[in-house]
Design an enzyme around this catalytic site. Structure first.
Site, PDB file in Angstrom:
ATOM      1  N   LYS A  95       4.377  -3.807  -8.798  1.00  0.00           N
ATOM      2  CA  LYS A  95       4.244  -5.007  -8.139  1.00  0.00           C
ATOM      3  C   LYS A  95       4.430  -6.311  -9.151  1.00  0.00           C
ATOM      4  CE  LYS A  95       1.763  -4.000  -3.915  1.00  0.00           C
ATOM      5  NZ  LYS A  95       0.588  -4.020  -3.084  1.00  0.00           N
ATOM      6  N   ARG A 146      -1.562   4.129  -3.916  1.00  0.00           N
ATOM      7  CA  ARG A 146      -0.221   4.301  -3.409  1.00  0.00           C
ATOM      8  C   ARG A 146       0.869   4.016  -4.542  1.00  0.00           C
ATOM      9  NH1 ARG A 146       2.929   0.269  -1.190  1.00  0.00           N
ATOM     10  NH2 ARG A 146       4.300   0.765   0.671  1.00  0.00           N
TER      11      ARG A 146
HETATM   12  C1  8Y7 Z   1       0.663  -2.150  -0.215  1.00  0.00           C
HETATM   13  C2  8Y7 Z   1       0.866  -1.555   1.208  1.00  0.00           C
HETATM   14  C3  8Y7 Z   1       2.606  -2.376   0.403  1.00  0.00           C
HETATM   15  C4  8Y7 Z   1      -0.669  -2.267  -0.595  1.00  0.00           C
HETATM   16  C5  8Y7 Z   1      -1.345  -0.860   1.572  1.00  0.00           C
HETATM   17  C6  8Y7 Z   1       4.672  -2.870  -2.026  1.00  0.00           C
HETATM   18  C7  8Y7 Z   1       2.905  -1.438   2.941  1.00  0.00           C
HETATM   19  C8  8Y7 Z   1       4.571  -3.945  -0.844  1.00  0.00           C
HETATM   20  N1  8Y7 Z   1       1.782  -2.845  -0.462  1.00  0.00           N
HETATM   21  N2  8Y7 Z   1      -0.324  -0.937   1.878  1.00  0.00           N
HETATM   22  N3  8Y7 Z   1       2.118  -1.662   1.429  1.00  0.00           N
HETATM   23  N4  8Y7 Z   1      -1.671  -1.367   0.223  1.00  0.00           N
HETATM   24  N5  8Y7 Z   1      -2.448  -0.442   2.029  1.00  0.00           N
HETATM   25  O1  8Y7 Z   1       5.031  -3.477  -3.271  1.00  0.00           O
HETATM   26  O2  8Y7 Z   1      -1.092  -2.519  -1.640  1.00  0.00           O
HETATM   27  O3  8Y7 Z   1       4.742  -1.819  -2.067  1.00  0.00           O
HETATM   28  S1  8Y7 Z   1       4.373  -3.123   0.559  1.00  0.00           S
END
Ligand code: 8Y7
Length: 289
Positions: free
Chosen positions: A231, A265
């Site tokens: 990020k 994640r």
């Molecule tokens: C997150 C996410 C994204 C996060 C959860 C990226 C779909 C942007 N970020 N879902 N999703 N938490 N739960 O940089 O921080 O991956 S998308």
């Protein structure tokens, strides 16, 4: 901390599979968007590449695969229901049927939740925390666990001028309200995961406050998911472009686990698994578990 050692197993029941969240797990990211900022559409309309990517992440130690068809990057075009269904559902079905892994579906749309559940999804991951019309009811109907994420504003404009008096307190108030809404809709607390939403309507300083004070989220009494992988916060700190943020992402994952996160994640599963192991062993002051 000796209290950590006596914690009971926290089982999350995800359709046919269950997972013990008394230790941290890694969720690998499988984007099926043509415009996702860090995968550049490499997995769009390409089931074989999606299969290979899922297989590699599972071999590297992912317990969840998060499949998303809507880019939430600022300025990304909105995706219609039928297009999101076309992108996501075949990949959810393929991964759920071919691999021993929990398939998470990253969506805010009730139709995508229902169809994904029908073809084997085990978790609903909604960056809008089930606030879209019909989403709470659809999620409740599926019987699946849900991840509720905090976001200030909407994806298109959330990074324009994020403001909080106290970001941690405000994220907690929001997540408590969404947990209560879920419980009212029939989604029991044992099926709820909470996420502070790193990068979603937050300045670098807001994100750093949340990461440094992650332990305060334990007061929610549900497992915490943290997504920091590649990020812009990590770009702001290191000055590196997105494809060179692997080390920074692994360090951030370790800090999140040390702060109590139980699902990380990540795009880079192998590195994240090692980082999580180091943080968890340190948290427990033990090698096993
Ligand atoms: C997150 C996410 C994204 C996060 C959860 C990226 C779909 C942007 N970020 N879902 N999703 N938490 N739960 O940089 O921080 O991956 S998308």
């Amino acid at each position: 901390m000796s209290s950590v050692h006596s914690e009971p197993a926290q089982r999350l029941v995800c359709a046919g599979r269950s997972v013990d969240l008394s230790r941290p797990r890694v969720m690998g990211i499988l984007n099926v968007t043509p415009d996702s900022f860090s995968d550049g559409g490499r997995y769009f309309a390409d089931i074989d590449r999606a299969r290979a990517h899922a297989e590699a992440m599972i071999a590297a130690g992912a317990d969840f695969i998060d499949i998303g068809g809507e880019s939430t990057r600022p300025g990304a075009a909105p995706v219609g229901v039928s297009e999101e269904l076309d992108r996501v559902v075949p990949v959810v079905e393929m991964v759920a049927s071919e691999f021993d892994v929990i398939v998470s579906v990253d969506t805010s749309k009730p139709e995508v939740m229902r169809e994904s559940a029908r073809v084997g999804a085990g978790l609903l991951n909604d960056v809008r925390a089930l606030q879209e019309s019909g989403a709470l009811a659809a999620a409740a109907e599926t019987g699946l666990p849900v991840c509720l994420m905090h976001m200030q504003g909407a994806p298109g404009s959330m990074q324009n001028s994020p403001h909080y008096d106290d970001v941690v307190a405000e994220v907690l108030v929001f997540l408590r309200a969404r947990i209560a809404a879920c419980e009212t809709a029939g989604i029991e607390r044992s099926r709820i995961i909470a996420d502070p939403g790193f990068g979603f309507g937050k300045t670098p300083e807001h994100n750093l406050q949340l990461l440094n004070r992650m332990a305060m989220l334990q007061s929610l009494n549900c497992p915490i998911l943290a997504g920091l992988s590649r990020k812009s916060l990590l770009g702001a700190i290191t000055g590196r472009p997105v494809e060179q943020r692997g080390v920074a992402s692994a360090v951030a994952a370790a800090l999140a686990v040390h702060g109590g996160a139980r699902i990380i994640r990540s795009h880079d599963v192998a590195e994240t698994v090692d980082a999580v192991k180091v943080a968890w062993a340190t948290t427990r002051e033990a090698l096993d578990g």
